[in-house]
Design a protein around this motif. Structure first.
Motif, PDB file in Angstrom:
ATOM      1  N   ASP A  30       4.916   2.071 -11.666  1.00 38.78           N
ATOM      2  CA  ASP A  30       3.883   2.745 -12.465  1.00 38.78           C
ATOM      3  C   ASP A  30       4.315   4.136 -12.919  1.00 38.78           C
ATOM      4  OD1 ASP A  30       3.801   4.103 -10.090  1.00 38.78           O
ATOM      5  OD2 ASP A  30       1.649   3.852  -9.749  1.00 38.78           O
ATOM      6  N   GLY A  31       5.613   4.454 -12.801  1.00 40.91           N
ATOM      7  CA  GLY A  31       6.129   5.676 -13.398  1.00 40.91           C
ATOM      8  C   GLY A  31       6.203   6.893 -12.511  1.00 40.91           C
ATOM      9  N   ARG A  32       5.904   6.767 -11.225  1.00 39.47           N
ATOM     10  CA  ARG A  32       5.983   7.920 -10.324  1.00 39.47           C
ATOM     11  C   ARG A  32       7.413   8.094  -9.820  1.00 39.47           C
ATOM     12  NH1 ARG A  32       1.623   6.287  -5.958  1.00 39.47           N
ATOM     13  NH2 ARG A  32       2.437   4.227  -6.548  1.00 39.47           N
ATOM     14  N   TRP A  33       7.883   9.341  -9.774  1.00 46.40           N
ATOM     15  CA  TRP A  33       9.198   9.626  -9.234  1.00 46.40           C
ATOM     16  C   TRP A  33       9.101   9.845  -7.729  1.00 46.40           C
ATOM     17  CZ3 TRP A  33      13.810   9.067 -11.416  1.00 46.40           C
ATOM     18  CH2 TRP A  33      13.863   8.940 -12.817  1.00 46.40           C
ATOM     19  N   THR A  34      10.123   9.411  -7.009  1.00 45.44           N
ATOM     20  CA  THR A  34      10.154   9.576  -5.561  1.00 45.44           C
ATOM     21  C   THR A  34      11.521  10.081  -5.122  1.00 45.44           C
ATOM     22  OG1 THR A  34      10.906   7.314  -5.093  1.00 45.44           O
ATOM     23  CG2 THR A  34       8.519   7.682  -5.267  1.00 45.44           C
TER      24      THR A  34
END
Length: 409
Positions: A235-239
């Motif tokens: 869903d496009g979240r950076w980690t």
């Protein structure tokens, strides 16, 4: 020893340290007045100083001198209380004699460790003894690893109640604001030194099932890597890699095994740190990844480790009151069950996660062990927060203002 022969219900060992003071303050405000609490440490003078600064509920608590290098003093301390909670770390240096004293005396024990090697050693030395005496030895009762452990506990229970089968793929994404911990840095340093002294122990640290009660019985399930490069969720979240993942994930897997793999034999569990979306999230993830790699690499060499010692927080120190008050943590745990149904757990709280929020977690864990014995799971030995206290601790933390929720998604 008979329970009525114990002088205290609860002892805070290490009360003069930074976290010990915060824990004592929390208990002075929130423990019921009838509970018999004592403060313990090496220096009576410093203990008196701590006691004078406490809220009124703690100003008449007893003081006990004890030292981890003096086995007789630890035996006396453990024998005098029903529950001992210790903040004295690094635990690999100072913790094993305390665990041994509690296991031998049948005294319930809680700590804040985030050290895999220490917990492995404590299991090997003390698990069998504690089972015989009835002692609950509960490691990782702070931000390491209560939010992780209880979140997966709630997910597993919900999936089972829905008939969805065991958990299959579970990932925690952590977000937080807080200060640096001198104690955490010292624990990292102690583990690096232990690995240099005995390189064979790298296999223990690298084993995702290092804390399993029965390593041979663990399923041959490929686990997510604890460290790695920045990544992006669907869903496009950076980690970025989460510094606590190598410890938390092993605590969760131990909880699963201690409950006969109640979360599922095919559980795949990982943790990362969320850094946001878009270019800023990507840059932040890259910075955290590079900084973590550089810190671990620098600690591995004596000359650079000496330089780090000059700039990193010293043991026994921590952030100021403003940082502690304005901090927070939020951990979102997404899970897929064996039948394909999806669930999400959320664990969150206010206050610096390593200090203010940890004082709440450790305080409520200690009170659960001291006051809720008839409601706790019927287990003894080397345990985890989920297997020792489970729903009782969830209820206590919710009442203290922390969030623990689980829902189908």
């Amino acid at each position: 020893m008979a329970e009525d022969a114990r002088t205290y219900d609860l002892v805070v060992y290490g009360a003069t340290g930074f976290v010990g003071r915060l824990l004592a303050g929390y208990l002075a405000e929130h423990a019921p007045p009838e509970i018999r609490i004592a403060l313990a440490g090496r220096s009576r003078e410093r203990l008196e100083e701590v006691r004078r600064a406490l809220p009124s509920g703690g100003r008449d608590w007893a003081l006990v001198e004890a030292d981890s290098t003096d086995p007789a003093s630890l035996d006396s301390l453990a024998g005098a209380t029903r529950v001992l909670v210790t903040t004295v770390g690094p635990y690999a240096r100072y913790g094993l004699p305390v665990v041994e004293a509690c296991a031998k005396a049948g005294t319930h024990y809680a700590d804040l460790t985030g050290e895999v090697l220490f917990v492995r050693d404590a299991i090997e030395r003390c698990d069998a003894v504690a089972k015989e005496t009835g002692a609950r030895i509960v490691h990782a009762c702070g931000y390491d690893s209560i939010p992780s452990d209880l979140s997966v506990f709630l997910l597993g229970r919900q999936a089972a109640a829905d008939g969805a089968g065991g958990l299959r793929d579970v990932q925690l994404i952590a977000a937080l604001r807080g200060g640096f911990s001198g104690g955490t840095i010292d624990s990292m340093r102690a583990q690096v030194e232990a690995l240099q002294a005995d390189p064979a122990r790298r296999r223990v640290v690298g084993d995702p099932f290092a804390l399993s009660p029965d390593r041979a019985a663990e399923p041959d399930t490929r686990q997510p890597r604890d460290a790695g490069m920045p990544a992006q969720t669907p869903d496009g979240r950076w980690t970025a890699p989460f510094v606590m993942a190598p410890f938390n994930t092993r605590i969760v897997r131990r909880s699963n095994a201690l409950q006969d793999w109640a979360y599922g034999r095919g559980l795949r569990y990982g943790e990362v740190m969320g850094t946001g979306r878009g270019p800023l999230g990507a840059v932040t993830a890259a910075g955290i990844s590079a900084g973590l790699l550089a810190t671990v690499s620098a600690m591995s060499l004596a000359p650079t480790r000496a330089l780090l010692d000059r700039v990193l927080p010293a043991p026994g120190t921590g952030p100021g009151e403003s940082v502690r008050e304005n901090g927070w943590f939020r951990m979102v745990v997404d899970a897929t069950a064996e039948d394909g149904r999806r669930y999400r757990a959320t664990a969150a709280g206010s206050g610096d996660p390593g200090y203010k929020a940890t004082a709440v977690m450790l305080g409520e864990a200690a009170l659960a062990l001291a006051l809720d014995g008839d409601r706790l799971p019927d287990r003894a030995g080397s345990l985890t927060p989920a297997t020792a206290m489970g729903e009782v601790l969830v209820e206590r933390l919710r009442a203290a203002g922390h969030t623990y929720e689980v829902a189908a998604v």
